[in-house]
Scaffold this active site. Structure first.
Site, short mmCIF file in Angstrom:
data_model
loop_
_atom_site.label_atom_id
_atom_site.label_comp_id
_atom_site.label_asym_id
_atom_site.label_seq_id
_atom_site.Cartn_x
_atom_site.Cartn_y
_atom_site.Cartn_z
N CYS A 286 33.78 41.73 11.76
CA CYS A 286 34.38 43.05 11.94
C CYS A 286 35.89 43.06 11.77
CB CYS A 286 34.03 43.61 13.31
SG CYS A 286 32.32 44.13 13.49
N ILE A 287 36.60 42.38 12.64
CA ILE A 287 38.05 42.55 12.74
C ILE A 287 38.80 42.16 11.46
CG2 ILE A 287 40.09 42.05 14.11
CD1 ILE A 287 38.31 41.56 16.47
#
Length: 455
Positions: A286-287
């Site tokens: 995600c990040i």
């Protein structure tokens, strides 16, 4: 009354009411496409809610493993999968011709970036085409993959409507972002509220009815694009704050101040501060990826996302900073450069105590070190062999080395990239010539010494 208001308040058709009752009170068959770190927990949560699940994946070996009641994800015990299989409510398949069977199809496929840091929606697009080939009236389709605002309506909806069926009339389309945190012992799939946005009020109602049986709560929003934006906002918030503490690490380090000590003291404030921690770079599904989905989409509106892009630059630069710190440490310890130096990377998972390597900064560190002539090995108690990856295929097939006194003594430096709790950091500090610690692992485990360098 406006047309939109009239539609929102209109009584549902008999067929819509029947489908809503099925998702709220009946036994709908749930299809989950993508049996990975998101899809498997989602499928197990649905089974726990007494709902039958048919899981789809293109990996035949993975499908067979799940059907044998085995787990390929460390933090998901095989017993949980075996129990789901024994209940008769879970089956995995690689036969996408069966997509017409489920009443609801939840899509949890990867949404990576290209080498040019642009969204790669090929998995989503291929999945949409597969569903379209078997789409039938009454099905609920929900995208869970993280993506830019507008994907559900601009990418998936046209593919499905090319069948002649219409969203909101013949089938129902929604977006509900996954919020999985692999290895989190406190917050699992069922205990995390689900944000839900629908393509119309009927789709929203059905998605809420379904997820309301699986998770603790649902959070409705006004559209699929809003729900997509919620997910990006959550992860951009983390990326920006991690970039901030990474930059503070550089500034405070130049001043002789330990950023870890600063953060530990600052987080005692009961309001107005939330602790984030520096590291060797961003990892996970995600990040490192999600912010660039928004920056890419923002260009369509002639908007520059300078704050987000600056955070991305800082986080992307961290592996280079770590390698430079390592080079300095080896020079001081052994009086040599990195060319020909033997380096042991400790931990290659993207976060502690999991076997998940997606976007792990350790792989970037290995590649950078080898580019400078170092001989690099790794130890990770959860990853015995490096699997193939999109960006670092040349590292695939390498095996984790044993971690003992003799092994540690053979390396010019040990670089802690991931702070697994299963590692004996006292042993590492005692026998390594120099330890470069990017996670403050040694100090957190009560290990100190002159050979430990923070980076």
């Amino acid at each position: 009354m406006s047309t939109a208001a009239a539609q929102a308040t209109a009584e549902p058709s008999a067929e819509t009411a029947r489908r809503l009752a099925l998702f709220r009170d009946g036994r709908p068959l749930i299809g989950v496409i993508g049996l990975g770190y998101v899809g498997v927990p989602l499928a197990l949560a649905a089974v726990k809610a007494d709902l039958p699940v048919l899981g789809f994946d293109i990996a035949t070996a993975r499908v067979a493993q799940l059907n044998r009641g085995e787990s390929f994800i460390r933090h998901i015990p095989a017993a949980a999968i075996a129990e789901a299989r024994a209940s008769g409510r879970f089956e995995a398949t690689d036969d996408f011709a069966r997509l017409g069977e489920p009443d609801a199809i939840l899509i949890a496929v990867p949404t990576p970036l290209t080498r040019q840091r642009e969204p790669d929606l090929s998995f989503v697009e291929n999945t949409a085409r597969a569903i379209a080939g078997r789409l039938r009236p009454g099905q609920l389709i929900v995208l869970e993959s993280t993506t830019y605002p507008g994907t559900t309506e601009e990418v998936i909806k046209p593919v499905l409507e090319a069948t002649g069926l219409r969203s909101g009339k013949d089938f129902y389309l929604a977006y509900s972002p996954e919020r999985e945190d692999p290895g989190n012992p406190t917050h699992g799939t069922r205990s995390i509220p689900k944000v839900v946005g629908g393509d119309g009020p009927a789709a929203l109602a059905m998605a809420r009815a379904l997820y309301g049986r699986i998770v603790v709560d649902t959070v409705p929003v006004s559209s699929t694009a809003t729900a997509e934006a919620v997910k990006l906002t959550e992860n951009i918030f983390r990326a920006v704050n991690i970039a901030l503490v990474n930059e503070l690490k550089l500034v405070y380090g130049a001043m002789g101040i330990d950023v870890w000590e600063v953060i530990e003291a600052a987080k005692t404030k009961p309001f107005g501060f939330m602790p984030f921690y520096p590291g060797p770079g961003l990892g996970g599904h995600c990040i490192p990826i999600d912010p660039f989905y928004l920056t890419w989409k923002a260009r369509e509106y002639d908007i520059a996302t300078r704050f987000i892009e600056l955070a991305g630059e800082i986080n992307t630069e961290m592996p280079y900073h770590v390698v430079n710190r390592l080079a300095e440490a080896v020079d001081r310890s052994a009086g040599r450069g990195l060319n020909g130096a033997r380096i042991l990377i400790l931990g290659v998972a993207y976060k502690k105590n999991v076997d998940d390597m997606r976007e792990s900064p350790a792989l970037k560190l290995m590649a950078l070190l080898e580019r400078r002539g170092a001989v690099v090995d790794y130890h990770d108690p959860f990853i015995p062999v490096l699997p193939p990856t999109r960006e670092h295929g040349e590292l695939a097939g390498r095996s984790s080395v044993a971690l003992d006194a003799a092994t540690l003594g053979r390396y010019d430096a040990v670089l802690i990239a991931t702070d697994h709790d299963a590692v004996d950091y006292r042993l590492v500090a005692l026998h390594a010539k120099v330890v470069v610690d990017t996670r403050n692992a040694c100090q957190r485990h009560g290990v100190t010494g002159a050979t430990i360098v923070k980076a």
